[in-house]
Design a protein around this motif. Structure first.
Motif, PDB file in Angstrom:
ATOM      1  N   LEU A 352       0.861  -1.156   0.106  1.00  0.00           N
ATOM      2  CA  LEU A 352       0.087  -0.014  -0.080  1.00  0.00           C
ATOM      3  C   LEU A 352       0.934   1.200  -0.203  1.00  0.00           C
ATOM      4  N   PRO A 353       0.465   2.271  -0.502  1.00  0.00           N
ATOM      5  CA  PRO A 353       1.238   3.580  -0.361  1.00  0.00           C
ATOM      6  C   PRO A 353       1.559   3.829   1.067  1.00  0.00           C
ATOM      7  N   VAL A 354       2.697   4.632   1.126  1.00  0.00           N
ATOM      8  CA  VAL A 354       3.288   4.754   2.619  1.00  0.00           C
ATOM      9  C   VAL A 354       3.400   6.196   2.583  1.00  0.00           C
ATOM     10  N   PRO A 355       3.057   6.903   3.807  1.00  0.00           N
ATOM     11  CA  PRO A 355       3.208   8.424   3.799  1.00  0.00           C
ATOM     12  C   PRO A 355       4.629   8.700   4.120  1.00  0.00           C
ATOM     13  N   SER A 356       5.000   9.935   3.836  1.00  0.00           N
ATOM     14  CA  SER A 356       6.332  10.354   3.977  1.00  0.00           C
ATOM     15  C   SER A 356       6.806   9.966   5.134  1.00  0.00           C
ATOM     16  N   VAL A 357       8.118   9.437   5.064  1.00  0.00           N
ATOM     17  CA  VAL A 357       8.613   8.798   6.277  1.00  0.00           C
ATOM     18  C   VAL A 357       9.558   9.938   6.914  1.00  0.00           C
ATOM     19  N   ASP A 358       9.481   9.921   8.349  1.00  0.00           N
ATOM     20  CA  ASP A 358      10.266  10.801   9.182  1.00  0.00           C
ATOM     21  C   ASP A 358      11.701  10.427   8.722  1.00  0.00           C
ATOM     22  N   PRO A 359      12.559  11.415   8.674  1.00  0.00           N
ATOM     23  CA  PRO A 359      14.134  11.119   8.436  1.00  0.00           C
ATOM     24  C   PRO A 359      14.661  10.467   9.579  1.00  0.00           C
ATOM     25  N   LEU A 360      14.065  10.586  11.075  1.00  0.00           N
ATOM     26  CA  LEU A 360      14.642   9.913  11.873  1.00  0.00           C
ATOM     27  C   LEU A 360      14.521   8.237  11.695  1.00  0.00           C
ATOM     28  N   TYR A 361      13.603   8.069  11.323  1.00  0.00           N
ATOM     29  CA  TYR A 361      13.340   6.529  10.829  1.00  0.00           C
ATOM     30  C   TYR A 361      14.011   6.232   9.381  1.00  0.00           C
ATOM     31  N   ALA A 362      13.882   6.920   8.359  1.00  0.00           N
ATOM     32  CA  ALA A 362      14.296   6.735   7.338  1.00  0.00           C
ATOM     33  C   ALA A 362      15.854   6.697   7.181  1.00  0.00           C
ATOM     34  N   GLY A 363      16.497   7.443   8.009  1.00  0.00           N
ATOM     35  CA  GLY A 363      18.098   7.072   7.912  1.00  0.00           C
ATOM     36  C   GLY A 363      18.494   5.923   8.596  1.00  0.00           C
ATOM     37  N   LEU A 364      17.748   5.327   9.538  1.00  0.00           N
ATOM     38  CA  LEU A 364      18.160   4.226  10.302  1.00  0.00           C
ATOM     39  C   LEU A 364      17.874   3.021   9.319  1.00  0.00           C
ATOM     40  N   MET A 365      16.611   3.009   8.510  1.00  0.00           N
ATOM     41  CA  MET A 365      16.410   2.249   7.489  1.00  0.00           C
ATOM     42  C   MET A 365      17.258   2.076   6.662  1.00  0.00           C
ATOM     43  N   ALA A 366      17.594   3.239   6.005  1.00  0.00           N
ATOM     44  CA  ALA A 366      18.608   3.243   5.062  1.00  0.00           C
ATOM     45  C   ALA A 366      20.170   2.517   5.545  1.00  0.00           C
ATOM     46  N   GLY A 367      20.431   2.812   6.563  1.00  0.00           N
ATOM     47  CA  GLY A 367      21.571   2.319   7.180  1.00  0.00           C
ATOM     48  C   GLY A 367      21.543   0.777   7.145  1.00  0.00           C
TER      49      GLY A 367
END
Length: 421
Positions: A352-367
């Protein structure tokens, strides 16, 4: 309908059997095959499984075998729930990283990498055999680390999807706190396997009212206690993180606890010995209460729901699964495996479409996604340098001196499971 459970001798299997028995209208299993090389455990579990089916008037046939090829032949779906090296390997995963002051855990950090290195080659061999014997079968992976294992399966072109019980556990917990039916609760669940956040809790579908603020206001203390995280942190985040985020948000506190308390592996091993004694009782015809402490609550219901949808049955319209990103989270590669709500059909999962993700979480996900990429490379191709690179990339490690020491320890403790070592 034929379903096969690889790792069917697990003490955990009666949870799955109970779900198949209770939810037979959703997933009408005609033949259930439990396959496992440990014949002693397999027969105890198989005996209890047959008694559970009989007690609940399920007329499906339960077969136990050590022959993997026969077990998967003609299967409609194959569930993977194996542990390479058993609880002894898990005990190591949870202890030797502590020597470097790093968390000891079987699905993340250095221990999680060790488990991935042991597991990926075995799972890929099983999947190849499934493809030969049952080319149309879906592979449902519950084997940790689910994100890395599912990525390995998908990268090799298998019909696979990953499953975890974190989301369904939180859904059930929130439903109880709100005094509503679990089916009325929809989670805006986003992240990677064992690295997820509930950014909204909606009533009556993905477009429903978000009651997460009310949950945090009225029940924040209860939720925080379950996660073993401080209530003020949840208030500041405005989300509910997975309890696995404690390894990141309270790393040093967890390490100190692990150094002074028995490992979770030791606790589970003791439980398994007790469970096997219970399973040997011919009068036992239901899953015992002790099994709830073993972990994996509601896995059976999630597995039935997912298998039913994949096989054209009547599963829930939206389910949280591990599947390819394919642009769902634009800050991650398309071939990353993410854990999000998706619609499930016989063709697979569509996030499903995901709303914009807070950078606080996005950064850890990317790492962590970068680490998972390097971990899979190490699992597929081996070599000390690949192991070192994966450890160096992991947000819980990061320092080269730790990565060097942990690389040597990982190889030393897992040499018998690493063909290249």
């Amino acid at each position: 309908m034929k379903l096969t459970v690889v790792g069917g001798g697990s003490t955990y299997t009666p949870e799955l059997i109970d779900g198949f028995a209770r939810l037979r209208d959703t997933l009408p299993v005609e033949e259930l095959v439990l396959v496992d090389p440990a014949t002693d455990r397999l027969e105890l579990v198989g005996g209890l499984a047959r008694r559970i089916f009989a007690t609940q008037d399920h007329d499906g046939r339960i077969v136990t075998t050590t022959d993997l090829d026969a077990a998967v032949d003609g299967a409609d779906a194959v569930l993977l729930q194996l542990r390479v090296g058993g609880q002894a390997a898990r005990e190591q995963d949870e202890t030797w990283p502590l020597e470097c002051g790093c968390v000891g855990q079987e699905t993340t950090g250095a221990g999680g990498l060790a488990k991935a290195l042991r597991t990926v080659p075995v799972v890929l061999d099983i999947a190849d055999r499934v493809r030969r014997a049952a080319p149309n079968a879906w592979i449902i992976d519950f084997t940790n680390p689910v994100g890395i294992v599912t990525r390995a399966l998908l990268q090799a072109g298998h019909k696979a999807i990953g499953l975890c019980n974190v989301a369904i556990g939180l859904q059930r917990k929130f439903a109880a706190l709100l005094d509503v039916n679990p089916s009325d609760v929809h989670l805006d669940h986003v992240g990677l396997n064992h690295l997820t956040w509930e950014t909204a809790v909606r009533l009556n579908g993905p477009e429903g009212e978000d009651v997460l603020p009310r949950l945090l206001t009225d029940h924040g203390d209860t939720i925080a206690a379950d996660l073993r995280l401080p209530r003020p942190l949840l208030d500041r985040l405005g989300t509910v993180p997975s309890y696995y985020l404690r390894y990141f948000y309270a790393h040093d506190e967890v390490v100190e606890e692990q150094r002074t308390k028995p490992s979770r592996a030791a606790e589970v091993a003791a439980m398994e010995r007790e469970l096997l004694t219970l399973y040997a009782d011919p009068a036992l015809a239901e899953k015992p209460p002790l099994l709830a402490r073993r972990g994996g609550a509601y896995y059976s219901e999630a597995a039935v729901d997912l298998a039913a949808s994949l096989l054209g049955g009547h599963g829930s319209p939206y389910q949280v699964v591990n599947t390819l990103n394919r642009g769902t989270l634009p800050f991650l590669p398309d071939d990353a495996v993410i854990e999000v709500p998706a619609t499930i059909t016989p063709k697979g999962a569509t996030p499903l479409p995901v709303p914009s993700v807070d950078p606080l979480y996005a950064g850890l996900m990317a790492g962590v996604t970068t680490y998972e990429h390097l971990a899979l490379d190490a699992a597929l191709h081996g070599g000390r340098d690949r192991v070192f690179r994966a450890l160096l990339a992991h947000p819980l490690i990061g320092q080269y001196t730790y990565a060097d020491r942990l690389t040597d320890q990982l190889i030393a403790h897992n040499r018998e499971h690493l063909a290249w070592a």
